[in-house]
Write a protein that holds these residues in place. Sequence first.
Motif, PDB file in Angstrom:
ATOM      1  N   VAL A  71       0.854  -1.181   0.000  1.00  0.00           N
ATOM      2  CA  VAL A  71       0.000   0.000   0.000  1.00  0.00           C
ATOM      3  C   VAL A  71       0.893   1.234   0.000  1.00  0.00           C
ATOM      4  O   VAL A  71       1.913   1.285   0.700  1.00  0.00           O
ATOM      5  CB  VAL A  71      -0.962   0.003   1.218  1.00  0.00           C
ATOM      6  N   GLN A  72       0.533   2.204  -0.816  1.00  0.00           N
ATOM      7  CA  GLN A  72       1.270   3.469  -0.901  1.00  0.00           C
ATOM      8  C   GLN A  72       0.374   4.604  -0.432  1.00  0.00           C
ATOM      9  O   GLN A  72      -0.774   4.711  -0.856  1.00  0.00           O
ATOM     10  CB  GLN A  72       1.737   3.734  -2.333  1.00  0.00           C
ATOM     11  N   ILE A  73       0.910   5.444   0.445  1.00  0.00           N
ATOM     12  CA  ILE A  73       0.130   6.548   0.985  1.00  0.00           C
ATOM     13  C   ILE A  73       0.515   7.837   0.258  1.00  0.00           C
ATOM     14  O   ILE A  73       1.670   8.024  -0.135  1.00  0.00           O
ATOM     15  CB  ILE A  73       0.332   6.695   2.507  1.00  0.00           C
ATOM     16  N   ASN A  74      -0.475   8.718   0.079  1.00  0.00           N
ATOM     17  CA  ASN A  74      -0.265   9.984  -0.616  1.00  0.00           C
ATOM     18  C   ASN A  74      -1.124  11.059   0.024  1.00  0.00           C
ATOM     19  O   ASN A  74      -2.216  10.790   0.539  1.00  0.00           O
ATOM     20  CB  ASN A  74      -0.623   9.873  -2.098  1.00  0.00           C
ATOM     21  N   GLY A  75      -0.622  12.295  -0.044  1.00  0.00           N
ATOM     22  CA  GLY A  75      -1.396  13.428   0.421  1.00  0.00           C
ATOM     23  C   GLY A  75      -2.361  13.906  -0.650  1.00  0.00           C
ATOM     24  O   GLY A  75      -2.230  13.566  -1.832  1.00  0.00           O
TER      25      GLY A  75
END
Length: 546
Positions: A313-317
């Motif tokens: 999983v990749q988190i982004n603003g």
Amino acid sequence: MPGGRALAPLPLLLLLLCEQSSPSRVPPETQAVIIGEEQENVTLPCSNTSNPGGLVSWYRNEPEAAFLLSSNTTLPRESRYSLVNGSSLRITGLGPQDEGNYTCREVLNETLGDHLDHRIQLLVASGPNQISVKISPTGIYPNGSLFVTRGSTVTFNCSSSSHPPPVVEWYFQMPGSNREPFGTNNENFSYFELHNMSPSLQGNYTCFATNTLSKRVQKVTSELLVYYPPWSAPQCWAETVPSGSMLQLICRWSGGYPDPVFLWTEEPGNLILGNSTSGVEILNRSQLSDGKKFKCIGNHTVASGTMGANCVVQINGPTLQSEPMKTCFLGGNVTLTCQVSGANPAAKISWLRNLTQPEEEILPSARYLITHEDSVSTLTILNCSQGVDEGYYVCRAENPVRVREVDIWLTVKKPLNIGGIVGAVVILLLLGVGTVSGFILYYSPNICLKVGSSLRGQDTSDVMVLVDSQDEEEEDVEEEEEEREEEDLPKEITRHGHIHRVTALVNGDVERMGNGLQALQGQPLFLSDTYHLVMADGPDSDFTSY
């Protein structure tokens, strides 16, 4: 005695009578059976003692009778033997060697030697002890629970040390149901197999071992679980915790039993964050950055071939898009739109007014309508007021990774005068039409001639007069000259009986009229000139006079 049998001597007869009356020839009572348990105590009664105060002796019937003790002896053969109530034999600490036949001899007449024997059979039972249950092939947990893989074949075996050999029975009990025996028609068996294990065979398996003599029962229960691997691939995602300031990573691997164990790592570098069966790991803001990746690794007890299955999983603003300026007419409504994209986990969108510090959040009310649909949020302002509503509005999108804001300027204007605008447009159009018409007439006089020629085919007499006077005095002079010239012009009637007369006064110059129509060809007509042309109607007509 002649001719008969001789009588026996008297002493011999008395001996025979004594032998016939001897107690040993009296049939013993029916043999009784007493059961004792190993390491326990037992009392053998001397049944139906007719003379409670008489002499009683006990014997052990081995290949030869062995004296144990009697009521008139003080020291028994072994200390484990004793008399109870003067007649019953008590044996302590029973062992297998004590099993056998015992005789209680009761003396009826000590002088005559009469006695009565009571025979007793002592059976010594042991066990069942040390029950052994084997279920294979299985795995085992530290708490003793066993597990097998779905679809496998499992064998069950139960054994116990017991004398005599025990009766073994198996029972199965599913969770929340009654216990049921294996086998039918009172079949007893210590070994059996189950093929193609399924979750319906998960439960408690109990082995019962029963001693047939003592009726003592021992049992051992084993919990057997049926495991199977997940059928799907792991799935992971990120969410915002209810407080909004922290992020939780969630990993799920459905379809298996029991639940797998999850390991969360930070990528790159495989930095371990946590290991649990819940698959949830909570991170604070200091551990987060835009674009960071996390990996979930799932492990299952019986998931052969899928060990170490994982997901990332990749988190982004968030990123915001909106119109920078909006206009609202006084007393009208306006909708401000804000769209968020790229946020993982999902961002919370809020509307603020930057009139105060800190900025005040706008909440739904009678004047403000706020809607959220997917990634688009709208703020509708009702009944716009210039003094209250004009200014900057802020659309804010926030998730644990970062916060983004975009400003929108709202201008409130008075409604436009639509009637005045329409009137001005009409006036401009009329002025334009008049101007264009003037230019056409000024620069293209032939248009008038073409119009006149198009009317020659008609039977009526037409006169086209173009008049332009500079002032009132010149107009009077021209009118007098025109009347004078009309009187002097000759008149000729064509065969059609119609005359088309055109009088032209060029700047009031009469002499130019005398030069004939030829002099007017190829010259432009000016609005300041006046022309009278006399044209004969008909194709054969000619101009005969001017």
